[in-house]
Every structure is written in structure tokens, then in C-alpha cells.
Design a protein around this motif. Structure first.
Motif, PDB file in Angstrom:
ATOM      1  N   SER A  48       1.071  -1.141   0.143  1.00 18.80           N
ATOM      2  CA  SER A  48       0.058  -0.140   0.066  1.00 18.80           C
ATOM      3  C   SER A  48       0.694   1.225   0.119  1.00 18.80           C
ATOM      4  CB  SER A  48      -0.936  -0.078   1.181  1.00 18.80           C
ATOM      5  OG  SER A  48      -1.918  -1.119   1.106  1.00 18.80           O
ATOM      6  N   SER A  52       0.900   3.903  -3.227  1.00 16.32           N
ATOM      7  CA  SER A  52       0.330   5.384  -3.026  1.00 16.32           C
ATOM      8  C   SER A  52       1.221   6.299  -3.637  1.00 16.32           C
ATOM      9  CB  SER A  52      -0.038   5.674  -1.580  1.00 16.32           C
ATOM     10  OG  SER A  52       1.208   5.568  -0.681  1.00 16.32           O
ATOM     11  N   TYR A  83      -3.209   7.977  -3.897  1.00 15.29           N
ATOM     12  CA  TYR A  83      -4.059   7.775  -2.713  1.00 15.29           C
ATOM     13  C   TYR A  83      -5.432   7.102  -2.661  1.00 15.29           C
ATOM     14  CZ  TYR A  83      -0.164   9.788  -0.049  1.00 15.29           C
ATOM     15  OH  TYR A  83       1.410  10.078   0.320  1.00 15.29           O
ATOM     16  N   GLU A  84      -6.307   7.816  -3.514  1.00 15.38           N
ATOM     17  CA  GLU A  84      -7.767   7.629  -3.823  1.00 15.38           C
ATOM     18  C   GLU A  84      -7.619   5.992  -4.319  1.00 15.38           C
ATOM     19  OE1 GLU A  84      -6.053  10.253  -5.032  1.00 15.38           O
ATOM     20  OE2 GLU A  84      -6.736  11.696  -3.423  1.00 15.38           O
ATOM     21  N   THR A  86      -5.465   3.485  -3.999  1.00 12.62           N
ATOM     22  CA  THR A  86      -5.014   2.725  -3.348  1.00 12.62           C
ATOM     23  C   THR A  86      -6.230   2.397  -2.001  1.00 12.62           C
ATOM     24  OG1 THR A  86      -2.874   3.301  -3.289  1.00 12.62           O
ATOM     25  CG2 THR A  86      -3.273   2.306  -1.260  1.00 12.62           C
ATOM     26  N   GLN A  87      -6.852   3.696  -1.628  1.00 15.68           N
ATOM     27  CA  GLN A  87      -7.853   3.546  -0.824  1.00 15.68           C
ATOM     28  C   GLN A  87      -9.011   2.726  -1.136  1.00 15.68           C
ATOM     29  OE1 GLN A  87      -8.881   7.265   1.086  1.00 15.68           O
ATOM     30  NE2 GLN A  87      -9.981   6.504   2.770  1.00 15.68           N
ATOM     31  N   VAL A  99      -8.884   0.722   7.004  1.00 16.12           N
ATOM     32  CA  VAL A  99      -8.496   1.387   5.809  1.00 16.12           C
ATOM     33  C   VAL A  99      -8.147   2.917   6.271  1.00 16.12           C
ATOM     34  CG1 VAL A  99      -9.224   2.118   3.806  1.00 16.12           C
ATOM     35  CG2 VAL A  99      -9.818  -0.104   4.413  1.00 16.12           C
ATOM     36  N   GLU A 100      -8.833   3.459   6.947  1.00 17.39           N
ATOM     37  CA  GLU A 100      -8.681   4.722   7.399  1.00 17.39           C
ATOM     38  C   GLU A 100      -7.217   4.906   8.346  1.00 17.39           C
ATOM     39  OE1 GLU A 100      -9.272   8.562   7.115  1.00 17.39           O
ATOM     40  OE2 GLU A 100     -10.554   7.156   6.094  1.00 17.39           O
ATOM     41  N   MET A 103      -4.284   4.372   5.844  1.00 16.23           N
ATOM     42  CA  MET A 103      -4.326   5.509   4.833  1.00 16.23           C
ATOM     43  C   MET A 103      -3.789   6.802   5.632  1.00 16.23           C
ATOM     44  SD  MET A 103      -4.717   4.101   2.160  1.00 16.23           S
ATOM     45  CE  MET A 103      -4.327   5.973   1.104  1.00 16.23           C
TER      46      MET A 103
END
Length: 342
Positions: A48, A52, A83-84, A86-87, A99-100, A103
Motif C-alpha cells: 500500500s 500510493s 492515494y484515492e 489505493t484507498q 483502511v482509514e 491511509m
């Protein structure tokens, strides 16, 4: 320099294993999340992080890594790691709170927007990064953060450079959305992500907190031994420590707030081992009757164990730190920079 973009990845042979894995997973997209489920948490974290920061990967590089899948890809097979993206991929198989959290770790200091995040970055760290950028770019960035934080960053920059940035800020016109987006993206990929990976607590600050939790005899023993081996380190740790005697630097309002927060038996025990000056400071901030009762209680205690006194003093210091953290009192350390001016 800001707002330069990352170069497009062209040669797959120069990619690391995690980078290759990230490209494969990005190319497969959200329909193949079972592959993620086969990875352990550390592998997910590493991929991840790489994903990102990947940037643009050319179609040729993707094809080199996905020979078996080339026929299923479009002619415009380039992909963008962001980032978007990946999230979104993580959200398809991980719990939202995980997830939060992941990230947030990747992005760096907390905040809803890039400018919120910059506001949580130490001014010295941010100034060290910005001093290598164009004054106009720095002016844009500082105009987007809170004034108090911008002031601290400007004070930490070289004076001539800081003045140039101030002049640019004075003459600044509205910034085009496209330019602002480029600056945000570069800050996110080249500064905040690196900060998240490299930021760590100062080791002397960490050890000062450890020493603060020693009993008095152990503290003296360790500091004395450390002074013989590394006097500079011992002095830095001692300067960072907040000890019971430092409570003598509280203002009258802070003393009274602390007195209301501590247990009276604990206070009496702590003051048994205090210096005469510190003891009198606390008595002078009590009513005459309360001070008289406290003196009588302390006399009636008779001899007390040093260990018990140390524990009572440590508890008072902890209470003071908690009150300071909530903004109810202000603590001043032993540094001259912490002197209070009235």
C-alpha cells in the motif's frame, strides 16, 4: 522542486519486488481482491505504501510485468497509483476503520486536507523542506496554513529567504486551481509520505520521559553513570526532564489549580520531600487555615519512606502534565527559553 511531477516508470527491470506487486494489483483492479486477502498485514502495509507513491507507469512497463494479461488490457494500458486508488482497493476487502488507519499512516500527520496536515507538522521540519523551494511556492503554501503556524515556519527559515517569501505573500494574487492541485499532489507524494516513513520521536525526549518515571535513587544512578560516558546526552536528558522541583516555576493560578486536583494526603507526602522554598510556595497559595492543617498533618506523619515520597511526587507531576495537556495550566521547564514574563 515543487510542483514537479514524478517521472513515468518505463523500465520494469529497475522496479523492486513490492513495486512490481503494486503494479500487478493496480492493473487487476477491484475485481481481483482475493489476491489481497492472501497477503498478511505487513505485506499489505508495504504494498500500500509503495502503491500510493507509484505515480505513472507506462503501458510498456505494465505489459512487461503482465505478459499473461496483455490481451485483456486496453490499448491505453498506463495506470496511475494514487492515494484515492489505493484507498478504493483496500476498502473493497478491509474494514473501513482499518483502511482509514492505514491511509492515515501513509499520508502522515492527521488532518482532513493537505493544509490541515501541514499545520500539524513541526515548524522546523517544514522549514527545512521549504527552504529548498522557490519563494513563490513557499508563499502559496504559507498562505494556505494558519497564520500562527506560518509565523513559526517563517521564523525558522533563513532570514533573507523568509523576507523574500513575505514579499511574495504581500503581492500574491489568487492562485489557479491547477497550480494549487499540483502543489498539493507534490507535497503529498514527496513530503508527507516521506515524513510518515521517517518521522520519529527524538531519542533524548523519549529517554527524558523514561527517566521521569524512575524513582529518585535510580534516576541519580543512571544520570551519573551516563554523565561519565556521554556528558552531552546526560545534560540534554536532564534539560528535557520535568521533575517535581520544576513545579516551583508554576504561576500562582497554576499552583492553585494543581492544589485543587491533587489528593491532600498525597500532597502532604510529596511536600515532605520538597525543598523549603517549594514547600513554602505551596503553603502561600493555600488559605491560612488550610496551610496550618497541612503542616500539622505532615508533622503527624513522622518519618516516611523515600520510595513513598517519590511516588507521591511523581503522581503530582503526572497530574500537572495532564492539566497542562488540557490547557488548564502552563508548565515551564528548566530551559531559559521557558521563563515566564509577567
Amino acid at each position: 522542486m515543487l510542483p514537479a511531477r514524478k517521472k513515468t516508470v518505463e523500465d520494469p527491470e529497475r522496479l523492486s519486488g513490492p513495486e512490481k506487486a503494486a503494479i500487478v494489483l493496480l492493473a487487476l483492479g477491484e475485481d481481483h481482491t482475493r489476491l489481497w486477502e492472501a497477503l498478511d498485514e505487513e505485506e499489505i502495509r508495504e504494498i500500500s505504501q509503495v502503491m500510493s507513491n507509484l505515480g505513472t507507469v507506462s503501458a510498456g512497463a505494465v505489459e512487461g510485468l503482465l505478459v499473461d494479461f496483455v490481451s485483456g488490457m486496453s490499448s491505453g494500458g498506463a495506470i496511475m497509483g494514487s492515494y484515492e486508488q489505493t484507498q478504493r482497493l483496500l476498502a473493497s476487502f478491509m474494514a473501513p476503520d482499518k483502511v482509514e488507519a492505514l491511509m492515515d499512516e501513509i499520508r502522515g500527520p492527521a488532518g482532513r486536507t493537505m493544509w490541515d496536515k501541514l499545520g500539524n507538522v513541526n515548524e522546523a521540519v517544514l522549514a527545512n523542506y521549504l527552504k529548498n523551494e522557490y519563494p513563490q511556492t513557499v508563499a502559496v503554501i504559507l498562505s494556505k496554513v494558519k497564520g500562527e503556524h506560518a509565523a513559526r515556519v517563517l521564523a525558522a527559515l533563513p532570514e533573507d529567504f523568509a523576507l523574500e517569501c513575505v514579499q511574495r505573500m504581500l503581492r500574491m494574487e489568487p492562485v489557479q486551481r491547477e497550480i494549487l492541485d499540483k502543489i498539493e499532489q507534490t507535497l503529498r507524494t514527496e513530503f508527507m509520505s516521506n515524513l510518515a516513513r521517517t518521522s520519529k520521536r527524538d531519542s533524548h525526549e523519549m529517554m527524558a520521559e523514561v527517566f521521569n518515571n524512575f524513582d529518585r535513587q535510580t534516576e541519580v544512578r543512571f544520570l551519573s553513570a551516563l554523565e561519565e560516558r556521554n556528558r552531552e546526552a546526560a545534560e540534554r536528558i536532564r534539560a528535557l526532564m520535568f521533575v517535581f522541583e520544576d513545579l516551583g516555576r508554576l504561576d500562582p493560578g497554576g499552583v492553585q489549580t494543581l492544589l485543587r486536583a491533587v489528593d491532600k494526603d498525597q500532597l502532604g507526602l510529596a511536600l515532605k520531600g520538597a525543598s523549603d522554598a517549594l514547600r513554602e510556595m505551596f503553603f502561600s497559595n493555600m488559605s491560612e487555615r488550610a496551610a496550618k492543617i497541612m503542616r500539622e498533618d505532615m508533622e503527624s506523619m513522622g518519618p516516611v519512606r523515600l520510595k513513598d515520597v517519590d511516588q507521591a511526587q511523581m503522581a503530582m507531576v503526572l497530574t500537572a502534565k495532564n492539566l497542562a495537556a488540557s490547557g488548564e495550566i502552563m508548565l515551564a521547564g528548566s530551559s531559559s527559553d521557558d521563563e515566564l514574563i509577567y
